[in-house]
Motif scaffolding. Sequence first.
Motif, PDB file in Angstrom:
ATOM      1  N   ILE A  65       4.879  -2.380  10.132  1.00 49.58           N
ATOM      2  CA  ILE A  65       4.012  -1.337   9.591  1.00 49.58           C
ATOM      3  C   ILE A  65       3.836  -1.595   8.103  1.00 49.58           C
ATOM      4  N   ASP A  66       2.583  -1.812   7.711  1.00 45.96           N
ATOM      5  CA  ASP A  66       2.270  -2.068   6.308  1.00 45.96           C
ATOM      6  C   ASP A  66       2.314  -0.778   5.519  1.00 45.96           C
ATOM      7  N   ARG A  67       1.503   0.200   5.942  1.00 50.38           N
ATOM      8  CA  ARG A  67       1.443   1.493   5.236  1.00 50.38           C
ATOM      9  C   ARG A  67       1.180   2.603   6.225  1.00 50.38           C
ATOM     10  N   SER A  68       1.566   3.790   5.825  1.00 51.54           N
ATOM     11  CA  SER A  68       1.344   4.981   6.631  1.00 51.54           C
ATOM     12  C   SER A  68       0.583   5.997   5.779  1.00 51.54           C
ATOM     13  N   PHE A  69      -0.457   6.588   6.356  1.00 47.69           N
ATOM     14  CA  PHE A  69      -1.300   7.550   5.648  1.00 47.69           C
ATOM     15  C   PHE A  69      -1.306   8.882   6.381  1.00 47.69           C
ATOM     16  N   PRO A  70      -1.296  10.002   5.652  1.00 42.57           N
ATOM     17  CA  PRO A  70      -1.543  11.283   6.314  1.00 42.57           C
ATOM     18  C   PRO A  70      -3.018  11.339   6.724  1.00 42.57           C
ATOM     19  N   LEU A  71      -3.323  12.149   7.707  1.00 39.35           N
ATOM     20  CA  LEU A  71      -4.694  12.255   8.208  1.00 39.35           C
ATOM     21  C   LEU A  71      -5.678  12.597   7.094  1.00 39.35           C
ATOM     22  N   THR A  72      -5.232  13.356   6.108  1.00 38.26           N
ATOM     23  CA  THR A  72      -6.120  13.743   5.003  1.00 38.26           C
ATOM     24  C   THR A  72      -6.558  12.546   4.164  1.00 38.26           C
ATOM     25  N   GLU A  73      -5.850  11.402   4.293  1.00 39.38           N
ATOM     26  CA  GLU A  73      -6.202  10.191   3.548  1.00 39.38           C
ATOM     27  C   GLU A  73      -6.761   9.107   4.467  1.00 39.38           C
ATOM     28  N   LEU A  74      -7.418   9.537   5.544  1.00 41.44           N
ATOM     29  CA  LEU A  74      -7.972   8.602   6.522  1.00 41.44           C
ATOM     30  C   LEU A  74      -8.929   7.601   5.874  1.00 41.44           C
ATOM     31  N   ALA A  75      -9.754   8.067   4.949  1.00 41.34           N
ATOM     32  CA  ALA A  75     -10.706   7.173   4.268  1.00 41.34           C
ATOM     33  C   ALA A  75      -9.959   6.055   3.534  1.00 41.34           C
ATOM     34  N   ASP A  76      -8.825   6.368   2.919  1.00 43.49           N
ATOM     35  CA  ASP A  76      -8.032   5.341   2.229  1.00 43.49           C
ATOM     36  C   ASP A  76      -7.494   4.308   3.217  1.00 43.49           C
ATOM     37  N   ALA A  77      -7.083   4.777   4.401  1.00 45.14           N
ATOM     38  CA  ALA A  77      -6.584   3.861   5.432  1.00 45.14           C
ATOM     39  C   ALA A  77      -7.686   2.901   5.863  1.00 45.14           C
ATOM     40  N   PHE A  78      -8.896   3.409   6.048  1.00 43.70           N
ATOM     41  CA  PHE A  78     -10.013   2.541   6.423  1.00 43.70           C
ATOM     42  C   PHE A  78     -10.350   1.560   5.301  1.00 43.70           C
ATOM     43  N   ARG A  79     -10.282   2.015   4.071  1.00 44.15           N
ATOM     44  CA  ARG A  79     -10.560   1.117   2.937  1.00 44.15           C
ATOM     45  C   ARG A  79      -9.560  -0.047   2.905  1.00 44.15           C
ATOM     46  N   LEU A  80      -8.296   0.266   3.155  1.00 43.99           N
ATOM     47  CA  LEU A  80      -7.273  -0.786   3.197  1.00 43.99           C
ATOM     48  C   LEU A  80      -7.578  -1.781   4.313  1.00 43.99           C
ATOM     49  N   GLN A  81      -7.975  -1.263   5.478  1.00 46.19           N
ATOM     50  CA  GLN A  81      -8.293  -2.148   6.597  1.00 46.19           C
ATOM     51  C   GLN A  81      -9.494  -3.033   6.278  1.00 46.19           C
ATOM     52  N   VAL A  82     -10.531  -2.462   5.731  1.00 52.63           N
ATOM     53  CA  VAL A  82     -11.735  -3.226   5.394  1.00 52.63           C
ATOM     54  C   VAL A  82     -11.431  -4.288   4.342  1.00 52.63           C
ATOM     55  N   ALA A  83     -10.597  -3.949   3.365  1.00 53.03           N
ATOM     56  CA  ALA A  83     -10.250  -4.896   2.302  1.00 53.03           C
ATOM     57  C   ALA A  83      -9.401  -6.050   2.827  1.00 53.03           C
ATOM     58  N   GLY A  84      -8.734  -5.829   3.956  1.00 56.68           N
ATOM     59  CA  GLY A  84      -7.898  -6.877   4.531  1.00 56.68           C
ATOM     60  C   GLY A  84      -6.633  -7.142   3.742  1.00 56.68           C
ATOM     61  N   GLY A  85      -6.221  -6.189   2.929  1.00 51.65           N
ATOM     62  CA  GLY A  85      -5.047  -6.381   2.084  1.00 51.65           C
ATOM     63  C   GLY A  85      -3.755  -5.940   2.732  1.00 51.65           C
ATOM     64  N   HIS A  86      -3.718  -5.854   4.037  1.00 53.86           N
ATOM     65  CA  HIS A  86      -2.507  -5.376   4.706  1.00 53.86           C
ATOM     66  C   HIS A  86      -1.882  -6.483   5.552  1.00 53.86           C
ATOM     67  N   PHE A  87      -0.584  -6.337   5.820  1.00 50.39           N
ATOM     68  CA  PHE A  87       0.114  -7.207   6.746  1.00 50.39           C
ATOM     69  C   PHE A  87       0.823  -6.311   7.729  1.00 50.39           C
ATOM     70  N   GLY A  88       0.374  -6.307   8.947  1.00 49.76           N
ATOM     71  CA  GLY A  88       0.945  -5.436   9.967  1.00 49.76           C
ATOM     72  C   GLY A  88       0.035  -4.252  10.243  1.00 49.76           C
ATOM     73  N   LYS A  89       0.593  -3.246  10.835  1.00 49.12           N
ATOM     74  CA  LYS A  89      -0.161  -2.069  11.275  1.00 49.12           C
ATOM     75  C   LYS A  89      -0.420  -1.093  10.135  1.00 49.12           C
ATOM     76  N   ILE A  90      -1.551  -0.403  10.244  1.00 41.93           N
ATOM     77  CA  ILE A  90      -1.863   0.710   9.353  1.00 41.93           C
ATOM     78  C   ILE A  90      -1.745   1.966  10.206  1.00 41.93           C
ATOM     79  N   VAL A  91      -0.872   2.870   9.819  1.00 42.06           N
ATOM     80  CA  VAL A  91      -0.579   4.059  10.604  1.00 42.06           C
ATOM     81  C   VAL A  91      -1.264   5.268   9.980  1.00 42.06           C
ATOM     82  N   VAL A  92      -1.874   6.097  10.823  1.00 42.32           N
ATOM     83  CA  VAL A  92      -2.430   7.373  10.400  1.00 42.32           C
ATOM     84  C   VAL A  92      -1.642   8.461  11.132  1.00 42.32           C
ATOM     85  N   GLU A  93      -0.973   9.311  10.361  1.00 39.92           N
ATOM     86  CA  GLU A  93      -0.140  10.363  10.935  1.00 39.92           C
ATOM     87  C   GLU A  93      -0.949  11.644  11.080  1.00 39.92           C
ATOM     88  N   CYS A  94      -0.916  12.200  12.285  1.00 40.07           N
ATOM     89  CA  CYS A  94      -1.652  13.446  12.554  1.00 40.07           C
ATOM     90  C   CYS A  94      -0.760  14.645  12.325  1.00 40.07           C
TER      91      CYS A  94
END
Length: 94
Positions: A65-94
Amino acid sequence: MSVESMPRVGGHISLIGLLTGRAGVVPTAMLMARQQRLQGLIVGSRRHQLDPVRGIDAIQGHPVIDRSFPLTELADAFRLQVAGGHFGKIVVEC
């Protein structure tokens, strides 16, 4: 597939696996009228899925797991995915 359940104009329908056999009715006129795309995706057998799962269980593997985001920061999680700057999973916590 009923007209009501068809996707919008220009929609995309994915058929995943063969659960109902090799033959079926495809409403080609409706697909064309709505300018829709139909794509078939072939997946492996249940055994093809279970063999790697058993292997992962045997080595007690866990996803990275690279990073975990609260649901309120969903846009930030998508930005990280689009940028490709992660290694592993990006988690969104509901």
